[in-house]
Design a protein around this motif. Structure first.
Motif, PDB file in Angstrom:
ATOM      1  N   GLN A 599       0.845  -1.186   0.000  1.00  0.00           N
ATOM      2  CA  GLN A 599       0.000   0.000   0.000  1.00  0.00           C
ATOM      3  C   GLN A 599       0.884   1.240   0.000  1.00  0.00           C
ATOM      4  OE1 GLN A 599      -3.053  -0.042   3.007  1.00  0.00           O
ATOM      5  NE2 GLN A 599      -3.481  -2.232   2.735  1.00  0.00           N
ATOM      6  N   ASP A 600       0.255   2.413  -0.087  1.00  0.00           N
ATOM      7  CA  ASP A 600       1.017   3.643  -0.290  1.00  0.00           C
ATOM      8  C   ASP A 600       1.270   4.433   0.979  1.00  0.00           C
ATOM      9  OD1 ASP A 600       0.982   3.077  -3.008  1.00  0.00           O
ATOM     10  OD2 ASP A 600      -0.895   4.168  -3.328  1.00  0.00           O
ATOM     11  N   GLU A 601       0.772   3.970   2.112  1.00  0.00           N
ATOM     12  CA  GLU A 601       0.891   4.784   3.318  1.00  0.00           C
ATOM     13  C   GLU A 601       0.837   3.899   4.557  1.00  0.00           C
ATOM     14  OE1 GLU A 601      -1.290   8.719   5.318  1.00  0.00           O
ATOM     15  OE2 GLU A 601      -2.016   7.878   3.421  1.00  0.00           O
ATOM     16  N   MET A 602       1.523   4.332   5.600  1.00  0.00           N
ATOM     17  CA  MET A 602       1.402   3.673   6.906  1.00  0.00           C
ATOM     18  C   MET A 602       1.524   4.719   8.003  1.00  0.00           C
ATOM     19  SD  MET A 602       5.045   1.764   7.593  1.00  0.00           S
ATOM     20  CE  MET A 602       6.625   2.590   7.349  1.00  0.00           C
ATOM     21  N   GLU A 603       1.003   4.373   9.154  1.00  0.00           N
ATOM     22  CA  GLU A 603       1.029   5.293  10.295  1.00  0.00           C
ATOM     23  C   GLU A 603       1.270   4.492  11.574  1.00  0.00           C
ATOM     24  OE1 GLU A 603      -1.658   8.944  10.901  1.00  0.00           O
ATOM     25  OE2 GLU A 603      -2.609   7.373  12.099  1.00  0.00           O
ATOM     26  N   ILE A 604       2.150   5.025  12.412  1.00  0.00           N
ATOM     27  CA  ILE A 604       2.445   4.410  13.705  1.00  0.00           C
ATOM     28  C   ILE A 604       2.142   5.436  14.786  1.00  0.00           C
ATOM     29  CG2 ILE A 604       4.217   3.356  15.153  1.00  0.00           C
ATOM     30  CD1 ILE A 604       5.793   2.829  12.528  1.00  0.00           C
ATOM     31  N   ALA A 701       4.473   7.574   7.026  1.00  0.00           N
ATOM     32  CA  ALA A 701       5.277   7.352   5.812  1.00  0.00           C
ATOM     33  C   ALA A 701       4.351   7.238   4.617  1.00  0.00           C
ATOM     34  CB  ALA A 701       6.133   6.101   5.956  1.00  0.00           C
ATOM     35  N   LYS A 702       4.738   7.861   3.498  1.00  0.00           N
ATOM     36  CA  LYS A 702       3.950   7.833   2.268  1.00  0.00           C
ATOM     37  C   LYS A 702       4.888   7.623   1.090  1.00  0.00           C
ATOM     38  CE  LYS A 702       0.756  11.278   4.207  1.00  0.00           C
ATOM     39  NZ  LYS A 702       0.183  12.633   4.053  1.00  0.00           N
ATOM     40  N   LYS A 703       4.330   7.094   0.009  1.00  0.00           N
ATOM     41  CA  LYS A 703       5.126   6.891  -1.206  1.00  0.00           C
ATOM     42  C   LYS A 703       4.307   7.231  -2.444  1.00  0.00           C
ATOM     43  CE  LYS A 703       4.163   1.988  -2.222  1.00  0.00           C
ATOM     44  NZ  LYS A 703       3.603   2.178  -3.567  1.00  0.00           N
ATOM     45  N   ASN A 704       5.016   7.357  -3.542  1.00  0.00           N
ATOM     46  CA  ASN A 704       4.369   7.551  -4.844  1.00  0.00           C
ATOM     47  C   ASN A 704       3.653   6.260  -5.230  1.00  0.00           C
ATOM     48  OD1 ASN A 704       3.883   7.702  -7.702  1.00  0.00           O
ATOM     49  ND2 ASN A 704       5.411   9.357  -7.817  1.00  0.00           N
ATOM     50  N   SER A 705       2.368   6.352  -5.553  1.00  0.00           N
ATOM     51  CA  SER A 705       1.564   5.161  -5.837  1.00  0.00           C
ATOM     52  C   SER A 705       1.950   4.462  -7.139  1.00  0.00           C
ATOM     53  CB  SER A 705       0.078   5.536  -5.890  1.00  0.00           C
ATOM     54  OG  SER A 705      -0.151   6.508  -6.909  1.00  0.00           O
ATOM     55  N   SER A 706       2.807   5.080  -7.943  1.00  0.00           N
ATOM     56  CA  SER A 706       3.207   4.466  -9.222  1.00  0.00           C
ATOM     57  C   SER A 706       4.294   3.412  -9.043  1.00  0.00           C
ATOM     58  CB  SER A 706       3.708   5.546 -10.197  1.00  0.00           C
ATOM     59  OG  SER A 706       2.708   6.504 -10.428  1.00  0.00           O
ATOM     60  N   TYR A 707       4.861   3.322  -7.846  1.00  0.00           N
ATOM     61  CA  TYR A 707       5.985   2.423  -7.620  1.00  0.00           C
ATOM     62  C   TYR A 707       5.649   1.443  -6.499  1.00  0.00           C
ATOM     63  CZ  TYR A 707       8.427   6.000 -10.308  1.00  0.00           C
ATOM     64  OH  TYR A 707       8.796   6.881 -11.278  1.00  0.00           O
ATOM     65  N   ASN A 708       6.164   0.220  -6.636  1.00  0.00           N
ATOM     66  CA  ASN A 708       5.931  -0.817  -5.632  1.00  0.00           C
ATOM     67  C   ASN A 708       7.199  -1.007  -4.798  1.00  0.00           C
ATOM     68  OD1 ASN A 708       4.661  -2.921  -4.206  1.00  0.00           O
ATOM     69  ND2 ASN A 708       5.595  -4.441  -5.551  1.00  0.00           N
ATOM     70  N   PHE A 709       7.246  -0.371  -3.640  1.00  0.00           N
ATOM     71  CA  PHE A 709       8.380  -0.504  -2.725  1.00  0.00           C
ATOM     72  C   PHE A 709       7.895  -0.083  -1.347  1.00  0.00           C
ATOM     73  CE2 PHE A 709       8.409   3.930  -3.802  1.00  0.00           C
ATOM     74  CZ  PHE A 709       8.852   4.576  -2.661  1.00  0.00           C
ATOM     75  N   SER A 710       8.760  -0.225  -0.365  1.00  0.00           N
ATOM     76  CA  SER A 710       8.426   0.202   0.984  1.00  0.00           C
ATOM     77  C   SER A 710       9.689   0.637   1.704  1.00  0.00           C
ATOM     78  CB  SER A 710       7.761  -0.930   1.778  1.00  0.00           C
ATOM     79  OG  SER A 710       7.538  -0.528   3.120  1.00  0.00           O
ATOM     80  N   PRO A 711       9.609   1.744   2.467  1.00  0.00           N
ATOM     81  CA  PRO A 711      10.708   2.032   3.396  1.00  0.00           C
ATOM     82  C   PRO A 711      10.614   1.068   4.577  1.00  0.00           C
ATOM     83  CG  PRO A 711       8.946   3.614   3.703  1.00  0.00           C
ATOM     84  CD  PRO A 711       8.527   2.740   2.543  1.00  0.00           C
TER      85      PRO A 711
END
Length: 725
Positions: A599-604, A701-711
């Motif tokens: 997914q494109d976002e996570m929150e802790i 943390a957020k990412k560009n939805s066009s790419y499949n990766f994760s920090p």
């Protein structure tokens, strides 16, 4: 980088010369190719001779020459062009000087800001370093689980994935990468656990040793690594045996070949010593290494590897390399540092702590089409164990050969003082590398081995009884006869009469005497006394051949017999002994490869961290990693709340460069502006409580939805300075 020269005058001069040639051609001043070529060569010579100097030529009038405007005009045109080129050069140098000045000014300003940044950090560190140790409190989360997550304050569908000591974006979907083949590429050990034994008590209060592999049928099967079965596992081992520790203590020394394997591609009939591999002498200073290859029959997308070791008696295992081979033929070691996977929640030492995983490790890499993965494992530590060693001994059926009664079958242990030839197949009872437990699964094995022996030639000594005789004739002849045996005859009255038979010489074959002989003088005494009484004591005895016995005596004789090779079919049976040993082991329960879609976002959001004393200031230490290619496509923001999540204050982790977001938060501190630190924020009541006694952390943390990766966020740590009364 190559820099352009600030001197542009030669280029301007060459352009002027070439421009003149082009103008002459266009205006038909040079109508023929020959004239053009001639003018071109002239220009080249002028450039070579005059470039960088004045292009105008001083051509004075000769006395008596009439003044011509053409000559004046040419000189002034060339002179004007030189002045124009010099003017342009001066303008360029002036611009270059200004540009360099601006560049240096910019760099100086950058260095000044960087120095201020360092000074600010130093002041913060000095502030903390001057504080008593009990004024600094460290709290945080290393993400071994989600016990510190306050899910009631986390937005729906942004819950992170907590796995193996880090958090990442939630996974939308996951697909397993199919493993079609697993093989050992290289290593300095052996597949399986083929020797280790454990002692157990029997029902009759006796004890016995049992092989570990008897309770696990999969530990020598590479397919166990990829079957996702938690009950199966694979082991790779090396062993160093203390051969002086055998129980029971042997009386016949073991053969060195007993502690070796035969290469799998060989058979005992055509093997030689170079085809044997020692399994019992691993160097203690050398780590055990194993390089495994996992391959697929077709390229598949993947971006994650899970490695689950089996620890057994070892405490951890090192993963040195994870090399991913892509569809196009390229390969990359996606493991930047050696990682350690251990069975303990706490690393064994500080050296392991930085890259330590408990029980299972997950290795992430950029998504790609993968055809093969090679993993290099390393085990530097050993455990002390006992091994059960199978050996062969002659059975009770060997009473008629030299091996009868020996406690161990080892023809090479026979005395070389007696035997000059000992020949047998030394490799017949050695297991192969591919089947090291061949003789261990059935302890009632009986085999036969052909052994050929030949004794060394030795002098054979014997004693003989001789009769010194003389012929009864007109010309007496004296000779010596050799007693051979007694015979019984009947006389004319049919009474038994005992007579001696003699040979004229000592007869023998290749390896023994034929004529009757004795081992010692004592052994010959009985026959000697009988012969002496019969032929000498009373009156000299005349034999049937007309010979008179004059004397009976015992003599000694010797010769070296010719020894022959003798073949024995030796029956051998198994026996067992226990040794102390050191064992290095790499155990693997599962290796799983996936393609995970994030997914494109996570929150802790953490539960509030409570303090016993008022908090004066906080800093945040955040350990995270982002693939370099996606750094610009990722945002990680961190916040602190001192009112249990009602309001959030953004804070920059201390690892990052200052971007305007404070990295130190001071609470209710009355400090004049000129003494305040840059890179810090000073907050006071009523924006915050009068007394701060709890801190809540939020990371987004957020990412560009066009790419499949994760920090990957591995941990965070709040560094709080408290006010102790």
């Amino acid at each position: 980088m190559t820099q352009l020269s600030p001197n542009t005058m030669p280029y301007q001069q060459m352009m002027h010369k070439v421009g003149q040639l082009i103008a002459s051609i266009n205006s038909s001043v040079l109508p023929s190719k020959e004239q053009i070529a001639e003018q071109y060569i002239k220009i080249l010579n002028e450039i070579k001779a005059e470039i960088g100097g004045p292009m105008s030529d001083y051509d004075p009038f000769i006395k008596g020459e009439s003044p011509r405007s053409e000559k004046f005009n040419k000189f002034f045109v060339d002179y004007a062009h030189d002045v124009s080129i010099l003017s342009k050069q001066i303008d360029y140098l002036n611009a270059k000087t200004i540009d360099i000045f601006n560049l240096f000014s910019k760099e100086i300003e950058g260095e000044k800001r960087f120095s201020e940044r360092i000074a600010s950090k130093c002041k913060v560190l000095q502030m903390y370093s001057r504080s008593p140790s009990d004024d600094i409190v460290y709290i945080g989360d290393s993400f071994e689980n989600d016990d510190l997550f306050d899910y009631t304050k986390m937005r729906k569908d942004t819950n992170p994935l907590v796995r193996n000591g880090f958090v990442s974006f939630p996974i939308e979907s996951s697909k397993r990468w199919t493993i079609n083949n697993i093989e050992v590429v290289s290593g300095n050990g052996f597949i399986g656990n083929s020797h280790q034994a454990v002692k157990s008590n029997n029902e009759d209060n006796t004890s016995s040793y049992k092989y570990v592999f008897q309770d696990s049928k999969t530990l020598n099967n590479l397919r166990s690594i990829g079957d996702s079965n938690p009950l199966s596992y694979f082991e790779y081992e090396s062993i160093s045996v203390d051969k002086s520790s055998s129980k029971p203590v042997w009386t016949t020394p073991p053969q060195e070949n007993e502690f070796k394997y035969l290469r799998s591609e060989m058979n005992s009939s055509n093997a030689n010593q170079s085809n044997l591999i020692d399994w019992s002498s691993h160097p203690e200073e050398e780590a055990l290494e194993l390089r495994l290859s996992l391959s697929s029959s077709s390229p598949q997308l993947a971006n994650s590897i899970d490695i689950t070791p089996y620890f057994g008696s070892s405490k951890y295992v090192e993963v040195v390399e994870v090399v991913v081979f892509s569809k196009g033929g390229s390969s990359e070691n996606v493991l930047k540092n050696t990682i350690y996977i251990g069975s303990s929640l706490i690393p064994l030492n500080l050296e392991l702590a930085q890259n330590y995983f408990y029980n299972k490790a997950t290795v992430k890499f950029d998504e790609r089409e993968v055809v093969k993965i090679e993993i290099l494992f390393r085990q530097p530590s050993h455990s002390n164990i006992e091994i059960k060693h199978v050996y062969w001994k002659p059975s009770s059926l060997n009473s008629g050969n030299p091996f009868g009664g020996l406690t161990r079958f080892n023809p090479d242990a026979l005395s070389r003082d007696i035997y000059e030839t000992i020949r047998y197949n030394k490799y017949e009872l050695i297991p192969t590398m591919s089947n090291p437990t061949k003789y261990k699964t059935n302890t009632q094995n009986i085999n036969t081995v052909n052994v050929t022996l030949k004794k060394k030639p030795t002098s054979l000594k014997a004693y003989f009884i001789t009769a010194y005789v003389v012929s009864d004739s007109e010309t007496p002849t004296y000779s010596t006869l050799y007693f051979n045996n007694w015979i019984t005859r009947q006389d004319s009255d049919f009474d038994d009469k005992r007579e001696a038979q003699f040979r004229t010489d000592i007869e023998k074959d290749e390896d023994s005497y034929i004529t009757k002989n004795y081992d010692s003088i004592e052994a010959a005494q009985e026959d000697y006394q009988d012969l002496f009484a019969k032929y000498v004591t009373d009156t000299p005895f005349v034999t049937d051949d007309g010979l008179t016995v004059l004397e009976i005596s015992i003599i000694e004789d010797s010769f070296v017999p010719t020894e022959k090779e003798i073949s024995y079919r030796v029956t051998v049976e198994q026996d067992e002994e226990i040794y102390n040993a050191k064992r290095w082991a790499i155990g693997l329960r599962d290796i799983d490869v996936y393609r995970e879609v994030y997914q494109d976002e996570m929150e802790i959001v953490s539960f509030p961290f409570k303090f016993d004393y008022p908090v004066e200031s906080v800093m945040l230490d955040l350990e995270a990693s982002i693939q370099q290619a996606f750094a610009s496509k990722t945002i990680i923001e961190s916040y602190i709340s001192v009112d249990q999540g009602s309001n959030w204050i953004e804070i920059s982790p201390v690892q990052l460069d200052f971007t305007g977001i404070p990295e130190v938060l001071f609470f209710n501190q009355s400090i004049l502006d000129e003494y305040r630190l840059s890179g810090a924020s000073y907050l006071s009541y009523p924006l915050i409580p009068k007394e701060v006694k709890d801190v809540t952390v939020k990371i987004v943390a957020k990412k560009n939805s066009s790419y499949n990766f994760s920090p990957y966020i591995y941990s965070y740590k709040v560094i709080a300075k408290v006010k102790r009364s």
